[in-house]
Design a protein around this motif. Structure first.
Motif, PDB file in Angstrom:
ATOM      1  N   GLU A   1       0.748  -1.478   0.044  1.00 48.76           N
ATOM      2  CA  GLU A   1      -0.106  -0.160  -0.022  1.00 48.76           C
ATOM      3  C   GLU A   1       0.813   1.431  -0.209  1.00 48.76           C
ATOM      4  O   GLU A   1       0.484   2.168  -0.767  1.00 48.76           O
ATOM      5  N   ILE A   2       1.856   1.385   0.734  1.00 47.93           N
ATOM      6  CA  ILE A   2       2.873   2.325   0.847  1.00 47.93           C
ATOM      7  C   ILE A   2       3.690   2.706  -0.736  1.00 47.93           C
ATOM      8  O   ILE A   2       3.970   3.518  -0.830  1.00 47.93           O
ATOM      9  N   SER A   3       4.081   1.221  -1.446  1.00 49.52           N
ATOM     10  CA  SER A   3       4.312   1.472  -2.601  1.00 49.52           C
ATOM     11  C   SER A   3       4.346   1.996  -3.807  1.00 49.52           C
ATOM     12  O   SER A   3       3.739   2.694  -5.218  1.00 49.52           O
ATOM     13  N   ALA A   4       2.591   1.620  -3.350  1.00 52.41           N
ATOM     14  CA  ALA A   4       1.657   2.596  -4.435  1.00 52.41           C
ATOM     15  C   ALA A   4       1.451   3.871  -3.916  1.00 52.41           C
ATOM     16  O   ALA A   4       0.824   4.017  -5.099  1.00 52.41           O
ATOM     17  N   GLN A   5       1.080   3.640  -3.031  1.00 54.11           N
ATOM     18  CA  GLN A   5       0.929   5.502  -2.501  1.00 54.11           C
ATOM     19  C   GLN A   5       2.083   6.247  -3.013  1.00 54.11           C
ATOM     20  O   GLN A   5       2.501   7.475  -3.327  1.00 54.11           O
ATOM     21  N   LEU A   6       3.721   5.965  -2.893  1.00 50.06           N
ATOM     22  CA  LEU A   6       4.530   6.727  -3.346  1.00 50.06           C
ATOM     23  C   LEU A   6       4.983   6.438  -5.218  1.00 50.06           C
ATOM     24  O   LEU A   6       4.435   7.520  -5.646  1.00 50.06           O
ATOM     25  N   ARG A   7       4.747   5.561  -5.635  1.00 53.64           N
ATOM     26  CA  ARG A   7       4.028   5.446  -7.317  1.00 53.64           C
ATOM     27  C   ARG A   7       3.599   6.611  -8.058  1.00 53.64           C
ATOM     28  O   ARG A   7       3.378   7.445  -8.452  1.00 53.64           O
ATOM     29  N   SER A   8       2.327   6.725  -6.982  1.00 54.30           N
ATOM     30  CA  SER A   8       1.265   7.215  -6.993  1.00 54.30           C
ATOM     31  C   SER A   8       2.017   9.042  -7.352  1.00 54.30           C
ATOM     32  O   SER A   8       1.431   9.764  -7.885  1.00 54.30           O
ATOM     33  N   LYS A   9       2.255   8.947  -5.658  1.00 56.53           N
ATOM     34  CA  LYS A   9       2.959  10.893  -5.630  1.00 56.53           C
ATOM     35  C   LYS A   9       4.500  10.937  -6.509  1.00 56.53           C
ATOM     36  O   LYS A   9       4.223  11.874  -7.125  1.00 56.53           O
ATOM     37  N   LEU A  10       5.224   9.877  -7.104  1.00 61.48           N
ATOM     38  CA  LEU A  10       5.856   9.973  -7.866  1.00 61.48           C
ATOM     39  C   LEU A  10       5.293  10.134  -9.188  1.00 61.48           C
ATOM     40  O   LEU A  10       5.963  11.142  -9.258  1.00 61.48           O
ATOM     41  N   ASN A  11       4.485  10.007  -9.633  1.00 62.27           N
ATOM     42  CA  ASN A  11       3.456  10.239 -10.454  1.00 62.27           C
ATOM     43  C   ASN A  11       3.255  11.707 -10.487  1.00 62.27           C
ATOM     44  O   ASN A  11       3.339  12.616 -11.612  1.00 62.27           O
ATOM     45  N   LEU A  12       2.945  12.012  -9.672  1.00 62.79           N
ATOM     46  CA  LEU A  12       2.380  13.625  -9.149  1.00 62.79           C
ATOM     47  C   LEU A  12       3.875  14.409  -9.611  1.00 62.79           C
ATOM     48  O   LEU A  12       2.656  15.516 -10.218  1.00 62.79           O
ATOM     49  N   LEU A  13       4.117  14.703  -8.335  1.00 62.07           N
ATOM     50  CA  LEU A  13       5.386  14.567  -8.809  1.00 62.07           C
ATOM     51  C   LEU A  13       6.350  14.673 -10.084  1.00 62.07           C
ATOM     52  O   LEU A  13       6.554  16.363 -10.391  1.00 62.07           O
ATOM     53  N   SER A  14       5.959  13.870 -10.495  1.00 63.82           N
ATOM     54  CA  SER A  14       6.352  14.166 -11.835  1.00 63.82           C
ATOM     55  C   SER A  14       6.184  14.800 -13.014  1.00 63.82           C
ATOM     56  O   SER A  14       6.741  15.562 -13.807  1.00 63.82           O
ATOM     57  N   GLN A  15       4.093  14.809 -13.205  1.00 58.28           N
ATOM     58  CA  GLN A  15       3.306  15.068 -13.285  1.00 58.28           C
ATOM     59  C   GLN A  15       4.174  16.918 -13.365  1.00 58.28           C
ATOM     60  O   GLN A  15       3.794  18.010 -14.256  1.00 58.28           O
ATOM     61  N   ASN A  16       3.903  17.044 -12.109  1.00 59.71           N
ATOM     62  CA  ASN A  16       4.385  18.444 -12.158  1.00 59.71           C
ATOM     63  C   ASN A  16       6.066  19.021 -11.924  1.00 59.71           C
ATOM     64  O   ASN A  16       5.700  20.520 -12.517  1.00 59.71           O
ATOM     65  N   SER A  17       6.261  17.907 -12.616  1.00 61.09           N
ATOM     66  CA  SER A  17       8.080  18.555 -12.890  1.00 61.09           C
ATOM     67  C   SER A  17       7.659  19.144 -14.600  1.00 61.09           C
ATOM     68  O   SER A  17       8.338  19.979 -14.967  1.00 61.09           O
ATOM     69  N   THR A  18       7.390  18.354 -15.232  1.00 54.10           N
ATOM     70  CA  THR A  18       7.021  18.439 -16.524  1.00 54.10           C
ATOM     71  C   THR A  18       5.854  19.380 -16.261  1.00 54.10           C
ATOM     72  O   THR A  18       6.761  20.900 -17.512  1.00 54.10           O
ATOM     73  N   GLU A  19       5.384  19.763 -15.831  1.00 57.47           N
ATOM     74  CA  GLU A  19       4.321  21.288 -16.333  1.00 57.47           C
ATOM     75  C   GLU A  19       5.450  22.788 -15.512  1.00 57.47           C
ATOM     76  O   GLU A  19       5.495  23.557 -15.852  1.00 57.47           O
ATOM     77  N   GLN A  20       5.951  22.486 -14.013  1.00 59.69           N
ATOM     78  CA  GLN A  20       6.938  23.739 -14.421  1.00 59.69           C
ATOM     79  C   GLN A  20       8.268  24.048 -15.684  1.00 59.69           C
ATOM     80  O   GLN A  20       8.478  24.771 -15.191  1.00 59.69           O
ATOM     81  N   VAL A  21       8.552  22.689 -15.738  1.00 62.09           N
ATOM     82  CA  VAL A  21       9.118  22.536 -16.973  1.00 62.09           C
ATOM     83  C   VAL A  21       9.280  23.290 -17.948  1.00 62.09           C
ATOM     84  O   VAL A  21       9.688  24.501 -18.410  1.00 62.09           O
ATOM     85  N   GLN A  22       7.402  23.567 -17.849  1.00 62.64           N
ATOM     86  CA  GLN A  22       6.902  23.906 -19.338  1.00 62.64           C
ATOM     87  C   GLN A  22       6.739  25.112 -19.107  1.00 62.64           C
ATOM     88  O   GLN A  22       6.965  26.331 -19.862  1.00 62.64           O
ATOM     89  N   THR A  23       6.631  25.636 -18.065  1.00 59.58           N
ATOM     90  CA  THR A  23       5.976  26.599 -17.623  1.00 59.58           C
ATOM     91  C   THR A  23       7.569  27.772 -17.616  1.00 59.58           C
ATOM     92  O   THR A  23       7.556  28.601 -18.348  1.00 59.58           O
ATOM     93  N   LEU A  24       8.700  27.408 -16.933  1.00 55.66           N
ATOM     94  CA  LEU A  24       9.589  28.146 -16.848  1.00 55.66           C
ATOM     95  C   LEU A  24      10.297  28.066 -18.144  1.00 55.66           C
ATOM     96  O   LEU A  24      10.360  29.047 -18.831  1.00 55.66           O
ATOM     97  N   THR A  25       9.696  26.987 -19.465  1.00 60.85           N
ATOM     98  CA  THR A  25      10.455  27.143 -20.570  1.00 60.85           C
ATOM     99  C   THR A  25       9.529  28.364 -21.118  1.00 60.85           C
ATOM    100  O   THR A  25      10.209  29.519 -22.325  1.00 60.85           O
ATOM    101  N   THR A  26       8.255  28.580 -20.665  1.00 59.71           N
ATOM    102  CA  THR A  26       7.707  29.835 -21.570  1.00 59.71           C
ATOM    103  C   THR A  26       7.818  31.111 -20.988  1.00 59.71           C
ATOM    104  O   THR A  26       7.968  31.997 -21.571  1.00 59.71           O
TER     105      THR A  26
END
Length: 175
Positions: A63-88
């Motif tokens: 269960e903790i691993s699944a939570q960590l995977r979902s948080k990792l995916n969320l962080l990855s998505q946020n990071s991608t959005e932040q990179v796009q924002t930074l590029t803009t």
């Protein structure tokens, strides 16, 4: 972003290493008679409760691993959005710098034009002052010439009167 992925992979590896090794240690040799072990009931119950606790821990870790995977995916998505924002934002900054250079060039050109205009204006003021001096001189000369002309006219008129008077006197004497 890579740090987040590495952290997620490390957590997944630790999770899989912490799984009980019971299922991985099976005997691979050919058929032997199953061996039986006699264990007292208290030990059996203790072993059974320990196994159940291990299964509970495994479920919690999954269960903790699944939570960590979902948080990792969320962080990855946020990071991608932040990179796009930074590029803009970087593109906007580059555009602003370009506009600033253009405005600075235009200001330099305007300053140069203003300086040239001020020089032309000063030259025109000097020319106007010189023309004003010349106009005053010409006005004075015209007044002087008008005065001279009026003096000459008076002298001519006077000589005309004298000539008429003399002519009248001469004509009157001869008659």
């Amino acid at each position: 972003m890579w740090k987040i992925k590495k952290l997620g992979l490390l957590l997944c590896c630790l999770l899989f290493l912490s799984l009980p090794a019971a299922g991985f240690c099976t005997d691979t040799t050919t058929a032997q008679e199953p061996q039986t072990v006699s264990v007292p009931l208290t030990q059996w119950n203790s072993l059974n409760s320990q196994i159940n606790q291990q299964w509970t821990i495994i479920a919690q870790q999954e269960e903790i691993s699944a939570q960590l995977r979902s948080k990792l995916n969320l962080l990855s998505q946020n990071s991608t959005e932040q990179v796009q924002t930074l590029t803009t934002l970087d593109n906007q900054l580059t555009a602003c710098k370009s506009q600033l250079v253009t405005v600075q060039t235009q200001l330099t050109t305007a300053q140069s034009s203003l300086t040239n205009s001020m020089q032309v204006l000063n030259n025109q003021k000097q020319t106007l002052q010189q023309n004003e001096i010349l106009l005053n001189q010409l006005t004075a000369e015209i007044k002087q010439m008008e005065h001279h002309a009026s003096v000459l006219q008076r002298q001519r008129d006077m000589w005309a009167v004298v000539a008429i008077g003399l002519t009248g006197y001469i004509v009157h004497e001869k008659i």
